[in-house]
Design a protein around this motif. Structure first.
Motif, PDB file in Angstrom:
ATOM      1  N   ASN A   1       0.673  -1.277   0.067  1.00  0.00           N
ATOM      2  CA  ASN A   1       0.058  -0.031   0.152  1.00  0.00           C
ATOM      3  C   ASN A   1       0.796   1.208   0.104  1.00  0.00           C
ATOM      4  OD1 ASN A   1      -2.514  -1.405   0.166  1.00  0.00           O
ATOM      5  ND2 ASN A   1      -2.158  -2.047   2.282  1.00  0.00           N
ATOM      6  N   PRO A   2       0.775   2.232  -1.055  1.00  0.00           N
ATOM      7  CA  PRO A   2       1.395   3.298  -1.062  1.00  0.00           C
ATOM      8  C   PRO A   2       0.759   4.449   0.169  1.00  0.00           C
ATOM      9  CG  PRO A   2      -0.082   3.355  -2.872  1.00  0.00           C
ATOM     10  CD  PRO A   2      -0.094   1.909  -2.270  1.00  0.00           C
ATOM     11  N   VAL A   3       1.662   5.377   0.541  1.00  0.00           N
ATOM     12  CA  VAL A   3       1.264   6.324   1.177  1.00  0.00           C
ATOM     13  C   VAL A   3       0.364   7.192   0.323  1.00  0.00           C
ATOM     14  CG1 VAL A   3       1.869   8.493   2.556  1.00  0.00           C
ATOM     15  CG2 VAL A   3       3.431   6.488   2.738  1.00  0.00           C
ATOM     16  N   ILE A   4      -0.845   7.505   1.015  1.00  0.00           N
ATOM     17  CA  ILE A   4      -1.944   8.391   0.327  1.00  0.00           C
ATOM     18  C   ILE A   4      -2.073   9.862   0.999  1.00  0.00           C
ATOM     19  CG2 ILE A   4      -2.952   6.645  -0.854  1.00  0.00           C
ATOM     20  CD1 ILE A   4      -5.092   6.356   1.359  1.00  0.00           C
ATOM     21  N   SER A   5      -2.631  10.738   0.471  1.00  0.00           N
ATOM     22  CA  SER A   5      -2.462  11.952   0.689  1.00  0.00           C
ATOM     23  C   SER A   5      -3.481  12.082   1.980  1.00  0.00           C
ATOM     24  CB  SER A   5      -3.169  13.002  -0.295  1.00  0.00           C
ATOM     25  OG  SER A   5      -4.205  12.626  -0.955  1.00  0.00           O
ATOM     26  N   SER A   6      -4.507  11.350   2.197  1.00  0.00           N
ATOM     27  CA  SER A   6      -5.363  11.345   3.152  1.00  0.00           C
ATOM     28  C   SER A   6      -4.863  10.896   4.744  1.00  0.00           C
ATOM     29  CB  SER A   6      -6.660  10.576   3.183  1.00  0.00           C
ATOM     30  OG  SER A   6      -6.320   9.113   2.796  1.00  0.00           O
ATOM     31  N   ASP A   7      -3.503  10.189   4.303  1.00  0.00           N
ATOM     32  CA  ASP A   7      -2.934   9.869   5.502  1.00  0.00           C
ATOM     33  C   ASP A   7      -1.353   9.777   5.299  1.00  0.00           C
ATOM     34  OD1 ASP A   7      -1.732   8.800   8.070  1.00  0.00           O
ATOM     35  OD2 ASP A   7      -2.796   6.610   7.714  1.00  0.00           O
ATOM     36  N   PHE A   8      -0.579  10.813   5.816  1.00  0.00           N
ATOM     37  CA  PHE A   8       1.056  10.933   5.487  1.00  0.00           C
ATOM     38  C   PHE A   8       1.769  10.378   6.716  1.00  0.00           C
ATOM     39  CE2 PHE A   8       0.207  13.965   2.034  1.00  0.00           C
ATOM     40  CZ  PHE A   8       0.682  13.600   1.155  1.00  0.00           C
ATOM     41  N   SER A   9       1.250   9.667   7.750  1.00  0.00           N
ATOM     42  CA  SER A   9       1.785   9.473   8.750  1.00  0.00           C
ATOM     43  C   SER A   9       3.031   8.354   8.510  1.00  0.00           C
ATOM     44  CB  SER A   9       0.809   8.851  10.027  1.00  0.00           C
ATOM     45  OG  SER A   9       0.171   7.628   9.265  1.00  0.00           O
TER      46      SER A   9
END
Length: 176
Positions: A76-84
């Motif tokens: 799963n790539p990092v997505i803009s809704s969760d940059f943690s």
């Protein structure tokens, strides 16, 4: 996309996952695509461990290959809704980390936070003595000061204290 690939040539590399891998361990993720561990490839952590290594997003590793290979990872790539997952936690001293996102990031766009949550730009953090000015990459058997961090790339950071480096996508910087 939930599958990323990068071509590698024989020799040593610094690398890391640019997404959160589906499988937990290095062997589970790499054996099928690279071949037999110890024969075709081997990986080490910054501390020198090589058995039962996890493969975690944002962590850098040494990778040695005996032949040309394409490394493909699913996850799963990092997505803009969760940059943690794109925040790199750095301890005092040397840290081997990896670009945790699927795009090239210019060093000058990195945000640095200290243990109190105080925030500085990369350049201001350098001037304040929080972090060394160079991010050290590795290419063709040589270390170099990197101006950008790239997907699948591993990099050495040096700090004077515990820090968080926020890695975020950005528009390409204009060199003119």
């Amino acid at each position: 996309d939930h599958r990323l690939s990068k071509n590698y040539w024989p020799g040593w590399h610094l690398f890391g996952a640019a997404l959160d891998p589906t499988q937990d361990t290095m062997n589970e993720n790499l054996d099928e695509v690279l071949g037999v561990w110890g024969d075709v490839w081997i990986a080490y952590s910054a501390g020198g461990a090589f058995q039962d290594l996890p493969l975690d997003i944002g962590i850098g590793y040494y990778l040695a290959l005996s032949q040309n290979k394409t490394l493909s990872l699913e996850g799963n790539p990092v997505i803009s809704s969760d940059f943690s997952d794109a925040d790199l936690q750095l301890d005092k001293g040397w840290n081997l980390k990896a670009n945790p996102i699927v795009t090239i990031v210019d060093k000058s766009t990195l945000e640095v936070l200290d243990e109190n949550g105080d925030s500085k730009s990369w350049n201001d953090a350098v001037l304040s003595g929080w972090i060394a000015p160079h991010i050290i990459g590795f290419f063709e058997d040589s270390h170099y000061p990197a101006e950008q961090i790239v997907p699948f790339g591993g990099y050495w950071f040096h700090t004077s204290r515990e820090l968080t480096v926020k890695v975020r996508p950005h528009l390409p910087l204009d060199d003119s």
